[in-house]
Design a protein around this motif. Structure first.
Motif, PDB file in Angstrom:
ATOM      1  N   VAL A 142       0.811  -1.224   0.000  1.00 36.75           N
ATOM      2  CA  VAL A 142       0.000   0.000   0.000  1.00 36.75           C
ATOM      3  C   VAL A 142       0.845   1.275   0.000  1.00 36.75           C
ATOM      4  CG1 VAL A 142      -2.041  -1.031   1.039  1.00 36.75           C
ATOM      5  CG2 VAL A 142      -0.289  -0.073   2.502  1.00 36.75           C
ATOM      6  N   GLN A 143       1.985   1.226  -0.626  1.00 39.59           N
ATOM      7  CA  GLN A 143       2.809   2.428  -0.706  1.00 39.59           C
ATOM      8  C   GLN A 143       2.123   3.457  -1.597  1.00 39.59           C
ATOM      9  OE1 GLN A 143       6.648   1.933  -2.509  1.00 39.59           O
ATOM     10  NE2 GLN A 143       7.346   3.934  -1.846  1.00 39.59           N
ATOM     11  N   PRO A 144       1.859   4.659  -1.056  1.00 42.50           N
ATOM     12  CA  PRO A 144       1.242   5.694  -1.898  1.00 42.50           C
ATOM     13  C   PRO A 144       2.146   5.987  -3.097  1.00 42.50           C
ATOM     14  CG  PRO A 144       1.274   6.377   0.398  1.00 42.50           C
ATOM     15  CD  PRO A 144       2.103   5.135   0.297  1.00 42.50           C
ATOM     16  N   ASN A 145       1.538   6.155  -4.255  1.00 41.96           N
ATOM     17  CA  ASN A 145       2.309   6.475  -5.452  1.00 41.96           C
ATOM     18  C   ASN A 145       1.876   7.837  -5.994  1.00 41.96           C
ATOM     19  OD1 ASN A 145      -0.151   5.938  -6.702  1.00 41.96           O
ATOM     20  ND2 ASN A 145       0.507   3.978  -7.552  1.00 41.96           N
ATOM     21  N   LEU A 146       2.390   8.183  -7.140  1.00 40.32           N
ATOM     22  CA  LEU A 146       2.074   9.474  -7.741  1.00 40.32           C
ATOM     23  C   LEU A 146       0.571   9.659  -7.923  1.00 40.32           C
ATOM     24  CD1 LEU A 146       3.076  12.088  -9.055  1.00 40.32           C
ATOM     25  CD2 LEU A 146       3.277  10.829 -11.197  1.00 40.32           C
ATOM     26  N   SER A 147      -0.114   8.601  -8.345  1.00 40.31           N
ATOM     27  CA  SER A 147      -1.567   8.684  -8.540  1.00 40.31           C
ATOM     28  C   SER A 147      -2.291   8.976  -7.228  1.00 40.31           C
ATOM     29  CB  SER A 147      -2.109   7.391  -9.132  1.00 40.31           C
ATOM     30  OG  SER A 147      -1.608   7.209 -10.421  1.00 40.31           O
ATOM     31  N   SER A 148      -1.810   8.394  -6.134  1.00 39.38           N
ATOM     32  CA  SER A 148      -2.433   8.617  -4.826  1.00 39.38           C
ATOM     33  C   SER A 148      -2.394  10.103  -4.474  1.00 39.38           C
ATOM     34  CB  SER A 148      -1.701   7.823  -3.738  1.00 39.38           C
ATOM     35  OG  SER A 148      -1.554   6.478  -4.079  1.00 39.38           O
ATOM     36  N   PHE A 149      -1.220  10.704  -4.605  1.00 41.44           N
ATOM     37  CA  PHE A 149      -1.079  12.121  -4.272  1.00 41.44           C
ATOM     38  C   PHE A 149      -1.851  12.997  -5.249  1.00 41.44           C
ATOM     39  CE2 PHE A 149       2.472  10.262  -2.008  1.00 41.44           C
ATOM     40  CZ  PHE A 149       2.427  10.936  -0.803  1.00 41.44           C
ATOM     41  N   LYS A 150      -1.830  12.632  -6.519  1.00 42.42           N
ATOM     42  CA  LYS A 150      -2.550  13.400  -7.535  1.00 42.42           C
ATOM     43  C   LYS A 150      -4.049  13.436  -7.237  1.00 42.42           C
ATOM     44  CE  LYS A 150      -3.545  13.294 -12.466  1.00 42.42           C
ATOM     45  NZ  LYS A 150      -3.364  12.531 -13.698  1.00 42.42           N
ATOM     46  N   VAL A 151      -4.608  12.293  -6.853  1.00 44.87           N
ATOM     47  CA  VAL A 151      -6.045  12.221  -6.578  1.00 44.87           C
ATOM     48  C   VAL A 151      -6.401  13.066  -5.360  1.00 44.87           C
ATOM     49  CG1 VAL A 151      -7.914  10.666  -5.890  1.00 44.87           C
ATOM     50  CG2 VAL A 151      -6.347   9.990  -7.698  1.00 44.87           C
ATOM     51  N   VAL A 152      -5.570  13.049  -4.325  1.00 41.11           N
ATOM     52  CA  VAL A 152      -5.855  13.844  -3.125  1.00 41.11           C
ATOM     53  C   VAL A 152      -5.765  15.335  -3.452  1.00 41.11           C
ATOM     54  CG1 VAL A 152      -5.142  14.361  -0.764  1.00 41.11           C
ATOM     55  CG2 VAL A 152      -5.119  11.996  -1.582  1.00 41.11           C
ATOM     56  N   SER A 162     -12.075  28.069   0.007  1.00 43.87           N
ATOM     57  CA  SER A 162     -11.110  29.149  -0.216  1.00 43.87           C
ATOM     58  C   SER A 162      -9.692  28.736   0.161  1.00 43.87           C
ATOM     59  CB  SER A 162     -11.518  30.392   0.590  1.00 43.87           C
ATOM     60  OG  SER A 162     -11.563  30.064   1.973  1.00 43.87           O
ATOM     61  N   PHE A 163      -9.554  27.786   1.073  1.00 42.15           N
ATOM     62  CA  PHE A 163      -8.232  27.345   1.514  1.00 42.15           C
ATOM     63  C   PHE A 163      -7.728  26.108   0.770  1.00 42.15           C
ATOM     64  CE2 PHE A 163     -11.512  25.716   4.365  1.00 42.15           C
ATOM     65  CZ  PHE A 163     -11.295  24.356   4.304  1.00 42.15           C
ATOM     66  N   LYS A 164      -8.371  25.784  -0.348  1.00 40.50           N
ATOM     67  CA  LYS A 164      -8.039  24.561  -1.072  1.00 40.50           C
ATOM     68  C   LYS A 164      -6.600  24.544  -1.584  1.00 40.50           C
ATOM     69  CE  LYS A 164     -10.058  26.258  -5.351  1.00 40.50           C
ATOM     70  NZ  LYS A 164     -11.180  26.138  -6.251  1.00 40.50           N
ATOM     71  N   SER A 165      -6.082  25.670  -2.027  1.00 43.00           N
ATOM     72  CA  SER A 165      -4.713  25.684  -2.545  1.00 43.00           C
ATOM     73  C   SER A 165      -3.701  25.448  -1.428  1.00 43.00           C
ATOM     74  CB  SER A 165      -4.418  26.989  -3.281  1.00 43.00           C
ATOM     75  OG  SER A 165      -4.592  28.085  -2.418  1.00 43.00           O
ATOM     76  N   TYR A 166      -3.977  25.963  -0.241  1.00 41.85           N
ATOM     77  CA  TYR A 166      -3.090  25.735   0.904  1.00 41.85           C
ATOM     78  C   TYR A 166      -3.056  24.249   1.251  1.00 41.85           C
ATOM     79  CZ  TYR A 166      -1.687  25.355   5.778  1.00 41.85           C
ATOM     80  OH  TYR A 166      -1.085  24.960   6.932  1.00 41.85           O
ATOM     81  N   ARG A 167      -4.219  23.607   1.310  1.00 41.74           N
ATOM     82  CA  ARG A 167      -4.276  22.177   1.661  1.00 41.74           C
ATOM     83  C   ARG A 167      -3.635  21.318   0.574  1.00 41.74           C
ATOM     84  NH1 ARG A 167      -7.865  20.971   6.054  1.00 41.74           N
ATOM     85  NH2 ARG A 167      -7.093  18.845   5.811  1.00 41.74           N
ATOM     86  N   ALA A 168      -3.838  21.666  -0.674  1.00 37.21           N
ATOM     87  CA  ALA A 168      -3.223  20.908  -1.762  1.00 37.21           C
ATOM     88  C   ALA A 168      -1.695  21.033  -1.707  1.00 37.21           C
ATOM     89  CB  ALA A 168      -3.746  21.406  -3.103  1.00 37.21           C
ATOM     90  N   GLN A 169      -1.224  22.224  -1.413  1.00 36.49           N
ATOM     91  CA  GLN A 169       0.218  22.446  -1.280  1.00 36.49           C
ATOM     92  C   GLN A 169       0.784  21.623  -0.116  1.00 36.49           C
ATOM     93  OE1 GLN A 169       2.269  24.170  -3.285  1.00 36.49           O
ATOM     94  NE2 GLN A 169       4.035  23.611  -2.029  1.00 36.49           N
ATOM     95  N   ARG A 170       0.041  21.548   0.973  1.00 38.35           N
ATOM     96  CA  ARG A 170       0.479  20.770   2.141  1.00 38.35           C
ATOM     97  C   ARG A 170       0.589  19.284   1.793  1.00 38.35           C
ATOM     98  NH1 ARG A 170      -3.035  20.682   7.485  1.00 38.35           N
ATOM     99  NH2 ARG A 170      -3.507  18.571   6.830  1.00 38.35           N
ATOM    100  N   VAL A 171      -0.357  18.775   1.019  1.00 34.55           N
ATOM    101  CA  VAL A 171      -0.307  17.372   0.582  1.00 34.55           C
ATOM    102  C   VAL A 171       0.911  17.162  -0.309  1.00 34.55           C
ATOM    103  CG1 VAL A 171      -1.464  15.637  -0.842  1.00 34.55           C
ATOM    104  CG2 VAL A 171      -2.785  16.984   0.803  1.00 34.55           C
ATOM    105  N   LEU A 172       1.163  18.099  -1.202  1.00 42.15           N
ATOM    106  CA  LEU A 172       2.288  17.999  -2.121  1.00 42.15           C
ATOM    107  C   LEU A 172       3.630  17.960  -1.379  1.00 42.15           C
ATOM    108  CD1 LEU A 172       3.077  17.900  -5.091  1.00 42.15           C
ATOM    109  CD2 LEU A 172       3.153  20.403  -5.063  1.00 42.15           C
ATOM    110  N   GLU A 173       3.720  18.780  -0.335  1.00 39.30           N
ATOM    111  CA  GLU A 173       4.969  18.803   0.459  1.00 39.30           C
ATOM    112  C   GLU A 173       5.133  17.525   1.221  1.00 39.30           C
ATOM    113  OE1 GLU A 173       4.519  22.344   2.779  1.00 39.30           O
ATOM    114  OE2 GLU A 173       5.003  23.643   1.092  1.00 39.30           O
TER     115      GLU A 173
END
Length: 173
Positions: A142-152, A162-173
């Motif tokens: 169950v190792q998260p892969n690129l698709s896992s992060f992309k979907v989130v 309104s805070f969606k870009s902040y949360r997406a950036q946090r997931v990316l980091e």
């Protein structure tokens, strides 16, 4: 010479079988009924008693829920139930049933398509965290892969907050 190759090409290539799928071939209502029946059969079977056929069918049923024409939170919950059932079966001693990254990615996609906005994005982030924790505990399936992060990240984009870009950036980091 070229003409000879074209004539021999069908003989050199292996015979293949294929089929054509059409999303309009089965009405949404019948498709959902069928998916509910299969999901019930898999989820309601006793722990440790899931047949190999049901284990093999589970990812296809998940894919059916995820790509269904009728989009709702029910679809995401059904996929989540199937993944939970596979986890329970693998804990009962059936290593064939261990869910994979693909199974978890289908669950993530189900939540993104559910139309549940922020709740879906937060649920996707929780699932991604669970995947990472399971991987760190030694479950290499169950190792998260690129698709896992992309979907989130997509889930946050679709959340409408309104805070969606902040949360997406946090997931990316």
């Amino acid at each position: 010479m070229a003409r000879t190759i074209y004539l021999l090409l069908p003989l050199l290539l292996p015979l293949t079988q294929g089929y054509i799928t059409s999303y309009s071939a089965v009405p949404a209502g019948k498709q959902i009924e069928w998916l509910k029946k299969l999901t019930g059969d898999i989820c309601e079977s006793p722990a440790g008693k899931l047949s190999d056929e049901m284990i093999e069918a589970a990812p296809e049923v998940m894919k059916g829920w995820t790509t269904s024409k009728k989009v709702s939170a029910e679809n995401a919950v059904a996929v989540q139930s199937l993944v939970k059932r596979l986890v329970d079966e693998s804990k009962a001693g059936n290593p064939k049933a261990a869910p994979t990254t693909l199974d978890y990615n289908l669950m993530l996609e189900g939540w993104v398509r559910s139309g549940e906005g922020v709740f879906a994005a937060e649920r996707c982030e929780q699932i991604l965290t669970q995947m990472q924790e399971r991987y760190e505990e030694g479950d290499a399936n169950v190792q998260p892969n690129l698709s896992s992060f992309k979907v989130v990240i997509m889930a946050w984009r679709e959340s409408g907050e309104s805070f969606k870009s902040y949360r997406a950036q946090r997931v990316l980091e």
